[in-house]
Write an enzyme that holds these catalytic residues in place. Sequence first.
Site, mmCIF file in Angstrom:
data_model
loop_
_atom_site.group_PDB
_atom_site.id
_atom_site.type_symbol
_atom_site.label_atom_id
_atom_site.label_comp_id
_atom_site.label_asym_id
_atom_site.label_seq_id
_atom_site.Cartn_x
_atom_site.Cartn_y
_atom_site.Cartn_z
ATOM 1 N N CYS A 95 46.869 47.676 29.921
ATOM 2 C CA CYS A 95 46.369 47.346 31.249
ATOM 3 C C CYS A 95 44.900 46.931 31.125
ATOM 4 O O CYS A 95 44.019 47.773 30.957
ATOM 5 C CB CYS A 95 46.524 48.551 32.170
ATOM 6 S SG CYS A 95 46.240 48.144 33.888
ATOM 7 N N LEU A 96 44.674 45.630 31.153
ATOM 8 C CA LEU A 96 43.320 45.075 31.085
ATOM 9 C C LEU A 96 43.157 44.065 32.211
ATOM 10 O O LEU A 96 43.878 43.058 32.244
ATOM 11 C CB LEU A 96 43.086 44.350 29.755
ATOM 12 C CG LEU A 96 42.894 45.163 28.502
ATOM 13 C CD1 LEU A 96 42.754 44.243 27.295
ATOM 14 C CD2 LEU A 96 41.686 46.065 28.614
#
Length: 180
Positions: A95-96
């Site tokens: 999750c970026l």
Amino acid sequence: MAKQEEPIMDGPKRMQKELKLMMEDTKLPQLRCLEVEPNNIFKWYGLLLPVSPPYDKGAYKLEIDFPQQYPFKPPRLHINTKIYHPNVNERGQVCLPILETEHWLPTSRIESVLNCLLATINDPQPDNAWSVDMANEYRNDPKKFFKIADAWVDRYSEHRPTDAELKAFDRKRKKAMQKN
């Protein structure tokens, strides 16, 4: 009338340039053993070597999949080594925010993406987590979180190469690149 070349055709040239910079550059000492799938510049592999506990005791296989439309669409990153981390799900997806379609900019470089990834692995971001439970544990019971994360490093992480092993890999890769 000649058909205009589509801007997507610039993708592979840009990828070749970025790959060359990543292979020559030592700006990312926490990403080593970078390789490209044979005959497929759209798939890269590397080894993450985080510097913060507990992840600093292991190594993590990274897979980077570039879409055909790169740089107009973001790459996808997968950590193919099991890791207890609030920003990485059970399938290894990370999750970026930089990789989310609404935040992606075609001017973004893979080096920036990888710097964000490494910063996140070294310093988990519970506000942007895949697992709310793990994020809450990280915030509210860090002793428990780090104990579990440490056990996962011992059990699942890849062998962390020594400096001599990394130098041998770099020499081997340079020889292979000179042949091509």
